[in-house]
Write an enzyme that holds these catalytic residues in place. Sequence first.
Site, PDB file in Angstrom:
ATOM      1  N   HIS A  69      20.709 -46.394  36.884  1.00 23.88           N
ATOM      2  CA  HIS A  69      21.590 -45.283  36.509  1.00 23.88           C
ATOM      3  C   HIS A  69      22.846 -45.313  37.370  1.00 23.88           C
ATOM      4  O   HIS A  69      22.900 -46.005  38.388  1.00 23.88           O
ATOM      5  CB  HIS A  69      20.861 -43.961  36.762  1.00 23.88           C
ATOM      6  N   THR A  71      24.866 -42.515  39.351  1.00 19.82           N
ATOM      7  CA  THR A  71      24.861 -41.106  39.783  1.00 19.82           C
ATOM      8  C   THR A  71      26.269 -40.513  39.670  1.00 19.82           C
ATOM      9  O   THR A  71      27.239 -41.145  40.091  1.00 19.82           O
ATOM     10  CB  THR A  71      24.437 -41.006  41.269  1.00 19.82           C
ATOM     11  N   HIS A 149      28.744 -46.663  40.622  1.00 22.80           N
ATOM     12  CA  HIS A 149      27.968 -47.900  40.677  1.00 22.80           C
ATOM     13  C   HIS A 149      26.581 -47.691  40.083  1.00 22.80           C
ATOM     14  O   HIS A 149      26.146 -46.548  39.892  1.00 22.80           O
ATOM     15  CB  HIS A 149      27.784 -48.313  42.145  1.00 22.80           C
ATOM     16  N   THR A 151      22.848 -48.859  41.377  1.00 20.88           N
ATOM     17  CA  THR A 151      22.079 -49.528  42.442  1.00 20.88           C
ATOM     18  C   THR A 151      21.060 -50.460  41.804  1.00 20.88           C
ATOM     19  O   THR A 151      20.265 -50.037  40.965  1.00 20.88           O
ATOM     20  CB  THR A 151      21.344 -48.486  43.314  1.00 20.88           C
TER      21      THR A 151
HETATM   22  O1  ACK Z   1      21.573 -45.323  43.828  1.00 21.50           O
HETATM   23  P1  ACK Z   1      22.124 -43.988  43.828  1.00 21.50           P
HETATM   24  O2  ACK Z   1      23.453 -43.718  43.244  1.00 21.50           O
HETATM   25  O3  ACK Z   1      22.046 -43.363  45.287  1.00 21.50           O
HETATM   26  O4  ACK Z   1      21.069 -43.002  43.152  1.00 21.50           O
HETATM   27  C1  ACK Z   1      20.380 -42.233  44.086  1.00 21.50           C
HETATM   28  C2  ACK Z   1      20.277 -40.813  43.626  1.00 21.50           C
HETATM   29  O5  ACK Z   1      21.326 -40.101  44.258  1.00 21.50           O
HETATM   30  C3  ACK Z   1      18.947 -40.151  43.996  1.00 21.50           C
HETATM   31  O6  ACK Z   1      18.719 -40.290  45.352  1.00 21.50           O
HETATM   32  C4  ACK Z   1      22.093 -40.982  45.045  1.00 21.50           C
HETATM   33  N1  ACK Z   1      22.471 -40.263  46.253  1.00 21.50           N
HETATM   34  C5  ACK Z   1      21.690 -39.944  47.314  1.00 21.50           C
HETATM   35  N2  ACK Z   1      22.381 -39.235  48.213  1.00 21.50           N
HETATM   36  C6  ACK Z   1      23.635 -39.092  47.715  1.00 21.50           C
HETATM   37  C7  ACK Z   1      24.826 -38.448  48.167  1.00 21.50           C
HETATM   38  N3  ACK Z   1      24.873 -37.785  49.326  1.00 21.50           N
HETATM   39  N4  ACK Z   1      25.921 -38.512  47.381  1.00 21.50           N
HETATM   40  C8  ACK Z   1      25.901 -39.157  46.213  1.00 21.50           C
HETATM   41  N5  ACK Z   1      24.813 -39.772  45.715  1.00 21.50           N
HETATM   42  C9  ACK Z   1      23.695 -39.748  46.466  1.00 21.50           C
HETATM   43  C10 ACK Z   1      21.248 -42.180  45.315  1.00 21.50           C
END
Ligand code: ACK
Length: 218
Positions: A69, A71, A149, A151
């Site tokens: 996904h 975010t 992005h 992950t």
């Molecule tokens: O891989 P990602 O984008 O990185 O997807 C997960 C998702 O939220 C669930 O944990 C993202 N994530 C974690 N902490 C943050 C943050 N502080 N700001 C933005 N995205 C975050 C994480």
Amino acid sequence: GPLEETSLPLFFGWFLCPSFQEKLRSMAKDFLKTLQGLEAFKKHLSDFTGEAEKEVDLEQHFQDKGMLHCTTKLCDYGKAEGSKEYAEQQAVKDRYGSMSELKLSALFLTPRTLGARVSLTEDQLQLWPADAEKEAMPDADLPPGSRAHVTLGCAEGVEPVQTGLDLLELVLLQQQGQEGEQVQDLDLGPLAYYGKGMWVLSLHESSLAPACFCSYYG
Ligand code: ACK
């Protein structure tokens, strides 16, 4: 009341449709295999292992983090700053549950994370939180969406939030005019090395990933 407090998700984002997840995972796997075999990569192996002679198996190095996904907003069930405001935005309500195509413009990896860079359209940027870049890099002035992005994997003990931070570091270097050391042209596009174990494969033809904008409760 307590019900409202629990109604916010862990995060909002675009969720790649299952068949494309599979395609992207296999693309990343091929990329790792190719990269690992390159002399240029072997030359910088100590970035990953801390030791020049030690071997690294990149496929083992990066652990899968589940559903692919992009975010938009981490809400942490309402605990994250601005999450209620985000969820209440008209654009978020209007687009909730809708499909769009995410443009993947590069694959990147660092000793910590493996990811795909997403180039958001103007329309998609309406769902992007205004402070996403500033929150992570207060002193930089990066365009909205720089952090977007997917992950694809994290090294042991590394949290997925790191992927977006690593991408911002790369985007910052590019903004400062660094193009990286052009290593070679791979089938998918040119590969560049940015130092400190940071590699970017720009995709000749950006992949369009069908994705649904919704939220994840965990
Ligand atoms: O891989 P990602 O984008 O990185 O997807 C997960 C998702 O939220 C669930 O944990 C993202 N994530 C974690 N902490 C943050 C943050 N502080 N700001 C933005 N995205 C975050 C994480």
